[in-house]
Design an enzyme around this catalytic site. Structure first.
Site, PDB file in Angstrom:
ATOM      1  N   GLY A   7       0.866  -1.184   0.000  1.00  0.00           N
ATOM      2  CA  GLY A   7       0.000   0.000   0.000  1.00  0.00           C
ATOM      3  C   GLY A   7       0.900   1.230   0.000  1.00  0.00           C
ATOM      4  CB  ALA A   8       2.513   3.107  -2.583  1.00  0.00           C
ATOM      5  N   GLY A   9      -0.192   4.269  -0.427  1.00  0.00           N
ATOM      6  CA  GLY A   9      -1.038   5.440  -0.201  1.00  0.00           C
ATOM      7  C   GLY A   9      -0.428   6.321   0.879  1.00  0.00           C
ATOM      8  CB  VAL A  11      -1.020   4.867   6.188  1.00  0.00           C
ATOM      9  CG1 VAL A  11      -0.342   4.118   7.330  1.00  0.00           C
ATOM     10  CG2 VAL A  11      -2.169   5.708   6.722  1.00  0.00           C
ATOM     11  CG  ASP A  32      -0.684   0.999  -4.199  1.00  0.00           C
ATOM     12  OD1 ASP A  32      -0.808   1.509  -3.066  1.00  0.00           O
ATOM     13  OD2 ASP A  32      -1.647   0.882  -5.001  1.00  0.00           O
ATOM     14  CG  ASN A 120      -8.505   1.170  10.543  1.00  0.00           C
ATOM     15  OD1 ASN A 120      -8.271   0.568  11.580  1.00  0.00           O
ATOM     16  ND2 ASN A 120      -8.162   2.442  10.363  1.00  0.00           N
ATOM     17  NE  ARG A 151      -4.494  10.070  16.012  1.00  0.00           N
ATOM     18  CZ  ARG A 151      -5.040   9.346  15.051  1.00  0.00           C
ATOM     19  NH1 ARG A 151      -5.898   8.372  15.347  1.00  0.00           N
ATOM     20  NH2 ARG A 151      -4.750   9.591  13.789  1.00  0.00           N
ATOM     21  CG  HIS A 175      -7.156   1.343  15.885  1.00  0.00           C
ATOM     22  ND1 HIS A 175      -6.632   2.482  16.441  1.00  0.00           N
ATOM     23  CD2 HIS A 175      -7.182   1.566  14.544  1.00  0.00           C
ATOM     24  CE1 HIS A 175      -6.370   3.346  15.481  1.00  0.00           C
ATOM     25  NE2 HIS A 175      -6.689   2.827  14.321  1.00  0.00           N
TER      26      HIS A 175
END
Ligand code: NAI
Length: 308
Positions: A7-9, A11, A32, A120, A151, A175
């Protein structure tokens, strides 16, 4: 050492960027399904090597898993992110198919890899990856708690006006906006309980802000966040490849620990070269254990969608 990020998005590319900057591997592969995306982002990142002075090499691949062969660690970020108003849980149908295919392809070429799942709904995707792969449980780790804890520390730091790095605070459980559990009782500022600095109401607000921390960013940006998620993934990978034995809250398969079984859920674990090596018992009080059980119930309901 060789690391693959699938996944090269937003994130995945950020995670790979952090991995090469920290020189966690000689070779990093970004993969990707979208033609050219991984090659382009990898080349862009590699062109920062002389500017940022790192020696790791990064290459991209459009769905050619032979390029990932022999990876020691694989990070899965492929899938769709949520949009404003969406929960992480609504991503399940599409992302389940993607995570299953990716896990199978990855292990065909890197049978000894430790797999980090970020896609997710992460708790369910981690469970799915474990089932689909048949790998020993310690080699599948879901990343969510490191981000949620970061966070938590950020909101504590803002409320207390102290540096985030002086704070120790952990989020366990699922999560999800309603399933995560910021452990306010155990949060400390250089060893002293944060309850000595914040009122119960203020602490409650910090916990509430933490739980919707991702949704707050999704509403502001229009899609889910990537800087902190990518950095969180890289921190987890660092503890594996450098065998640091750091304790992080990660999503792992439980067999009676924290009162739950046959579920992947966030608990504090020691992370080293074998993946997650030991579950650490934080000795929850009754209220915290009840919250953990409730979180498990929600995640279990989500997992059952996969079976149907
Ligand atoms: P994005 O849409 O920017 O990137 C996802 C990439 O996956 C896309 O480039 C897409 O082409 C690729 N992809 C889709 N199917 C694929 C397949 N079969 N093989 C290889 N690549 C494939 O999304 P973003 O923002 O990077 O988020 C990725 C995932 O991470 C989402 O599911 C998101 O909800 C999750 N996420 C998880 C966090 C956590 O703490 N666990 C934090 C932030 C995001």
């Amino acid at each position: 050492m060789k690391i693959t990020v699938v996944g090269a998005g937003a994130v995945g590319a950020t995670c790979a960027d952090n991995i090469v900057r920290r020189e966690l591997a000689q070779e990093v592969v970004l993969l990707d399904i979208k033609e050219g995306l991984a090659e382009g982002k990898s080349l862009d990142i590699f062109q920062t090597a002389t500017l940022l002075e790192f020696d790791s090499k990064i290459i991209g691949s459009t769905n050619d898993y032979t390029k990932t062969a022999g990876s020691d660690v694989v990070v899965i970020t492929s899938g769709i992110p949520r949009k404003p108003g969406m929960t992480r849980e609504e991503l399940i149908g599409i992302n389940a198919g993607i995570v299953k295919t990716v896990t199978t392809n990855i292990l065909e070429h890197s049978p000894d890899a430790i797999v980090v799942v970020i896609s997710n709904p992460m708790d369910t995707m981690t469970y799915l990856a474990l089932q689909a792969s048949g790998l020993p449980k310690n080699r599948i780790i879901g990343m969510g708690g490191i981000l949620d804890s970061a966070r938590f520390k950020t909101y504590l730091s803002l409320a207390m006006n102290v540096p985030p790095s002086d704070l120790q605070a952990t989020v366990i459980g699922g999560h999800g906006d309603t399933t995560m559990i910021p452990l306010t009782r155990l949060a400390t500022y250089s060893g002293t309980p944060v309850s000595e600095y914040l009122s119960a109401e203020a602490l409650q607000k910090v916990a509430a802000d933490t739980m919707v921390g991702g949704a707050t960013l999704t509403n502001l940006i229009g899609t889910s966040a990537w800087y902190a998620p990518g950095a969180s993934g890289a921190l987890l990978v660092e503890s594996i490849v450098r065998d640091q034995k750091r304790i992080f809250p990660c999503c792992v398969y439980l067999e009676g620990e924290y009162g739950q079984s046959d579920i992947c859920l966030g608990v504090p674990v020691v992370i080293g070269k074998n993946g997650w090596e030991k579950i650490v018992d934080f000795k929850l009080n009754e209220t915290e254990q009840a919250a953990f059980n409730k979180s498990a119930e929600a995640v279990r309901a989500m997992n059952s969608v996969l079976a149907s």
